[in-house]
Write a protein that holds these residues in place. Structure first.
Motif, PDB file in Angstrom:
ATOM      1  N   TYR A 180       0.833  -1.214   0.000  1.00  0.00           N
ATOM      2  CA  TYR A 180       0.000   0.000   0.000  1.00  0.00           C
ATOM      3  C   TYR A 180       0.870   1.268   0.000  1.00  0.00           C
ATOM      4  CZ  TYR A 180      -2.822   3.503   2.552  1.00  0.00           C
ATOM      5  OH  TYR A 180      -3.436   4.641   2.993  1.00  0.00           O
ATOM      6  N   ILE A 181       1.742   1.408   0.992  1.00  0.00           N
ATOM      7  CA  ILE A 181       2.563   2.622   1.057  1.00  0.00           C
ATOM      8  C   ILE A 181       3.653   2.580  -0.015  1.00  0.00           C
ATOM      9  CG2 ILE A 181       4.088   4.023   2.520  1.00  0.00           C
ATOM     10  CD1 ILE A 181       2.556   2.910   4.969  1.00  0.00           C
TER      11      ILE A 181
ATOM     12  N   ASP B  25       9.716  -7.327  -3.540  1.00  0.00           N
ATOM     13  CA  ASP B  25       8.547  -7.684  -2.733  1.00  0.00           C
ATOM     14  C   ASP B  25       8.266  -9.179  -2.877  1.00  0.00           C
ATOM     15  OD1 ASP B  25       5.919  -5.626  -1.812  1.00  0.00           O
ATOM     16  OD2 ASP B  25       5.648  -7.806  -1.803  1.00  0.00           O
TER      17      ASP B  25
ATOM     18  N   SER C 200       1.582  -9.777   0.975  1.00  0.00           N
ATOM     19  CA  SER C 200       0.360  -8.976   1.100  1.00  0.00           C
ATOM     20  C   SER C 200       0.299  -7.937  -0.013  1.00  0.00           C
ATOM     21  CB  SER C 200       0.293  -8.285   2.473  1.00  0.00           C
ATOM     22  OG  SER C 200       1.373  -7.401   2.634  1.00  0.00           O
ATOM     23  N   GLY C 201       1.341  -7.820  -0.787  1.00  0.00           N
ATOM     24  CA  GLY C 201       1.365  -6.845  -1.877  1.00  0.00           C
ATOM     25  C   GLY C 201       0.770  -7.398  -3.160  1.00  0.00           C
TER      26      GLY C 201
ATOM     27  N   VAL D 164      12.759 -10.378   1.842  1.00  0.00           N
ATOM     28  CA  VAL D 164      13.872  -9.581   2.390  1.00  0.00           C
ATOM     29  C   VAL D 164      14.701 -10.392   3.377  1.00  0.00           C
ATOM     30  CG1 VAL D 164      13.006  -7.229   2.023  1.00  0.00           C
ATOM     31  CG2 VAL D 164      12.313  -8.493   4.080  1.00  0.00           C
TER      32      VAL D 164
ATOM     33  N   LEU E  99      10.553  -0.887   3.298  1.00  0.00           N
ATOM     34  CA  LEU E  99       9.176  -0.878   3.827  1.00  0.00           C
ATOM     35  C   LEU E  99       8.643  -2.275   4.107  1.00  0.00           C
ATOM     36  CD1 LEU E  99       8.339   1.585   1.086  1.00  0.00           C
ATOM     37  CD2 LEU E  99       7.364   2.087   3.318  1.00  0.00           C
TER      38      LEU E  99
ATOM     39  N   LYS F 222       2.725  -5.677   9.619  1.00  0.00           N
ATOM     40  CA  LYS F 222       2.401  -4.352  10.168  1.00  0.00           C
ATOM     41  C   LYS F 222       1.240  -4.277  11.154  1.00  0.00           C
ATOM     42  CE  LYS F 222      -0.908  -2.918   6.653  1.00  0.00           C
ATOM     43  NZ  LYS F 222      -1.518  -1.800   5.976  1.00  0.00           N
TER      44      LYS F 222
ATOM     45  N   TYR G 295       4.993  -5.752  17.678  1.00  0.00           N
ATOM     46  CA  TYR G 295       5.215  -5.011  16.424  1.00  0.00           C
ATOM     47  C   TYR G 295       6.067  -3.769  16.698  1.00  0.00           C
ATOM     48  CZ  TYR G 295       4.176  -1.688  12.684  1.00  0.00           C
ATOM     49  OH  TYR G 295       4.282  -0.738  11.697  1.00  0.00           O
TER      50      TYR G 295
ATOM     51  N   LYS H 107      10.009  -2.811  15.476  1.00  0.00           N
ATOM     52  CA  LYS H 107      10.431  -1.603  14.747  1.00  0.00           C
ATOM     53  C   LYS H 107      11.557  -0.889  15.505  1.00  0.00           C
ATOM     54  CE  LYS H 107       7.777  -1.610  11.080  1.00  0.00           C
ATOM     55  NZ  LYS H 107       8.304  -1.625   9.716  1.00  0.00           N
TER      56      LYS H 107
END
Ligand code: NAD
Ligand code: UPG
Length: 322
Positions: free
Chosen positions: A11-12, A31, A35-36, A52, A73, A77, A141, A145
């Motif tokens: 999304y982002i 990616d 979820s993408g 990744v 990214l 999340k 989560y 981060k």
């Protein structure tokens, strides 16, 4: 200069690819499509499908495209999901970041923009939290981060960590948040389907008892990445953390009323206990990024809910079904 954007089909990330391209950078998306969606990657932008956590695959992509920097990214999340699956969140988010850093070291790439989160602050007591506030995450989560930020700061690269607050809206109907794990798309899906919205937490110490967040438009967030990339191009020895928010808080009920205004009909609410790991109120002091990078949010809640309304799809309704 070419930038590898991990999570570029997300999304982002899809908005970041466009903002960097518009600013004159070459971009490559990396990616695993967990979820993408590949269709979010613009025509002409290469998409490398890989995880990744696979250091060799990241290094191969950096080499093949002669990348000068990484915008990282790709991550899991959801604070709520992280409470249920803490080890997986650590593996994916911290392991993924360590792997990206190792791939950068192996290929001599020295610039990194990292997608961090307001979740690093945990239970916030100030009306607006600045980057000097204590970091005491209250869910795995947020802890993941924070651990990533620390590893990045020790890695000897030039870096910027952007702590996004609650990202919402869309720059294009095809690029919306399709996961329906966040309040704005869930409220849109509820209105579209004529279903009730579950309000999770009504006894927080906030003006109307529901959780308060700093909702920031995804296009503003993408522009913040362009500002961070420009900064690292100018100052390749930098290391800095920036809040990315508007400085304004909205409650769950404010968001629901915003969606009702666009929908032109009321949304029924059902009241539920707090979700585990949910803070009461998290609002940014976004002064530092404005002073140092010249970025500030320019879009408000109305633009977020209106653009989210226009990228609704039947899948969102199915995903958000209780
Ligand atoms: N959406 C928000 O409100 C918000 C707020 C703060 C921070 N963030 C952070 O921003 C980033 C992007 O979030 P988003 O909302 O676009 O989520 P998203 O799920 O839409 O995007 C994440 C992308 O990363 C990919 N991905 C996940 N794990 C991967 C892996 N191991 N290897 C390769 N690709 C992987 C997914 O397929 C997806 O395309 C995340 O790091 C998230 O933690 C998001
Ligand atoms: O069906 C729902 C979903 C959410 N909420 C409430 O809405 C608010 C926002 O929740 P949500 O949209 O799930 O966002 P957060 O839990 O605040 O987390 C988001 O915002 C963080 C930054 O603040 C990011 O790091 C995370 O990735 C992102 O999911 C909270 O008070 C929730 O309790 C509801 O009342 N009903």
């Amino acid at each position: 200069m070419t930038w590898l954007v991990t999570g570029g089909a997300g999304y982002i990330g899809a908005h970041v690819l466009r903002a960097l391209t518009a600013a004159g950078h070459a971009v490559v998306a990396f990616d695993d499509l967990s979820s993408g969606v590949a269709a979010r990657v613009p025509d002409g932008v290469p998409l490398v499908v890989g995880a990744v956590t696979d250091r060799r695959a990241v290094a191969a992509a950096l080499r093949r495209h002669a990348a000068a920097g990484v915008v990282h990214l790709a991550a899991r999340k959801s604070p709520l999901e992280s409470v249920r699956r803490p080890a997986w969140y650590h593996r994916e988010n911290v392991g993924g970041t360590q792997s990206v850093l190792a791939a950068m070291a192996a290929t001599g790439v020295r610039r990194l923009v990292f997608a961090s989160s307001a979740a690093v602050y945990g239970q916030v007591t100030a009306a607006a939290v600045d980057e000097g506030a204590p970091t005491r995450p209250i869910n795995p989560y947020g802890a993941s981060k924070l651990a990533c930020e620390r590893r990045i700061a020790e890695a000897g690269v030039a870096w910027v960590a952007l702590r996004f607050f609650n990202v919402a809206g869309s720059g294009d109907p095809r690029l919306g948040d399709r996961e329906a794990t966040n309040l704005v798309p869930i409220a849109v899906a509820a209105a579209r389907a004529g279903r009730p919205l579950a309000v999770t937490g009504t006894d927080f110490d906030t003006p109307d008892g529901t959780g308060v967040r700093d909702y920031v438009h995804v296009e503003d967030v993408a522009d913040a990445h362009a500002a961070a990339v420009a900064h690292l191009c100018r100052t390749p020895v930098a290391g800095a953390v920036y809040n990315v928010g508007t400085g304004r808080g909205h409650s769950v009920l404010d968001v629901v009323r915003g969606v009702e205004a666009v929908a032109g009909c009321p949304i029924e609410r059902t009241l539920h206990p707090r979700r585990p790991g949910d803070p009461a109120s998290v609002v940014a002091d976004a002064g530092r990024i404005q002073r140092e990078l010249g970025w500030r949010a320019s879009r408000g809640l109305t633009e977020m809910v209106t653009s989210a309304w226009h990228c609704w799809s039947p899948r969102l309704t199915a995903d958000a079904a209780p």
